[in-house]
Design an enzyme around this catalytic site. Sequence first.
Site, mmCIF file in Angstrom:
data_model
loop_
_atom_site.group_PDB
_atom_site.id
_atom_site.type_symbol
_atom_site.label_atom_id
_atom_site.label_comp_id
_atom_site.label_asym_id
_atom_site.label_seq_id
_atom_site.Cartn_x
_atom_site.Cartn_y
_atom_site.Cartn_z
ATOM 1 N N HIS A 47 -5.403 -1.400 1.149
ATOM 2 C CA HIS A 47 -4.987 -1.316 -0.319
ATOM 3 C C HIS A 47 -4.006 -2.583 -0.524
ATOM 4 O O HIS A 47 -3.988 -3.349 -1.620
ATOM 5 C CB HIS A 47 -4.261 -0.098 -0.549
ATOM 6 N N GLU A 50 -5.856 -5.571 -1.080
ATOM 7 C CA GLU A 50 -6.366 -5.850 -2.191
ATOM 8 C C GLU A 50 -5.314 -6.400 -3.199
ATOM 9 O O GLU A 50 -5.574 -7.107 -4.249
ATOM 10 C CB GLU A 50 -6.764 -4.280 -2.837
ATOM 11 N N HIS A 51 -4.326 -5.889 -3.142
ATOM 12 C CA HIS A 51 -3.106 -6.353 -4.234
ATOM 13 C C HIS A 51 -2.858 -7.756 -3.964
ATOM 14 O O HIS A 51 -2.637 -8.463 -4.949
ATOM 15 C CB HIS A 51 -1.846 -5.386 -3.685
ATOM 16 N N GLU A 127 4.174 2.598 -6.287
ATOM 17 C CA GLU A 127 2.868 3.218 -6.706
ATOM 18 C C GLU A 127 2.731 4.653 -5.886
ATOM 19 O O GLU A 127 2.333 5.607 -6.158
ATOM 20 C CB GLU A 127 1.822 2.279 -6.270
#
Length: 420
Positions: A47, A50-51, A127
Amino acid sequence: MSVVTDRLANGLRIAVDPMPGLHSATVGLFLTAGGRHERAEQCGVAHFLEHMAFKGTPSRTALRIAEEIEDVGGYINAYTGKEMTAYYARVLEADVEMALRLLADIVLNPLFAEPDIEVERGVILQEIGQAHDTPDDIIFDWLQESAYPDQPFGRPILGPAERVSAFGRADLAGFVGEHYGPDQIILAAAGAVDADALQAVAEDLFGGLASRPKATAPAARFAAGERRAFRDLEQVHLTLGFEGAAARSQEVYAAQLYAIAMGGGMSSRLFQELRERRGLCYSVFAQASAYDDTGLISLYAGTGPDQIRELAELTMDELRRGAEGLAEAEIERARAQMKAGLLMGLEGPSGRAERLARQLAIWDRVPPLEETLARIEAVTAADLRDFAGRLIGGAGPALALLGPIGDAPDREALVRRLAA
């Protein structure tokens, strides 16, 4: 027009679904790697990666990436799942090649500059904090952990804050090196797109990538566990998880139909019994998820602390009754909902592109839509009864509870109720 598929010499797969009459297209790079491919010390890195793809490449700054897509009125985004990471863009017909070149650059050539890592680390920690503050988000992470404890498949996609706080450039580059080879990339596009032209661009962008061994994920092992946490909330959030059907299983469509009939809409058994007849909850639903080697039937409901025991016990009763047999009208209603959901989801290029990628990941081909619809039609009442019987006759559900849980029954009590 029919779907066009191809495979480059290095293993990269391509699927294109032209949609005449459209002015826009969705093009995406789908990596067959996600949270379940991480080792324990890597939890959250897929993840994070991905950022970081949007933070810049040797030829584009983060601002330039955003400007390039928005200068033509396009949209770009990404997501990370258990078994797939997706990078995709929606653009007008004339800008498809530009979008693909942009996606290729951010996926293949991320800078991973240290200042950008620090900035994005803060974003991801925010997040994670937001997810922990949202009970009906975090409860599903807890259910996954309870259903698949102490294994990659059960760990959260976002990762724990302590891991995210420690990731550096080497961690990101290491995951790319392990999992971003050409035979793990699926290029999928749908809408106003020319298949031949897209294949030529793909060969130019990806044809020179060297093949590499494909890393595999550890097998998922369902082991129904329990997690309970008191939090001073208005409601108790309840989730239950049963091992369902894997994506290539003969039972995968029975699993989906069963979940719809039990909790897929306002006419479903759980909605009617728990909300409409008893007034025990506002939100209640069931859903079926299918993965490479396992599946999960998950149920969710939120209710007050004084109603949680009754709600949980009635849920077990409905599951038991559902396993005894669903009425023909219930089955046909679920079948209609499933077919309509599939067909409606394919009316836009984004839904079609994602389906292409998922079908290639599962089957290494794109089954015709008619084949999928025929498999849905072929599920019988006996198939559903057999599936539901195995579901409730197995290890019982995984359980996750969050809120003022004082009167909530434990997992063993629910297993006994289910077997009564």
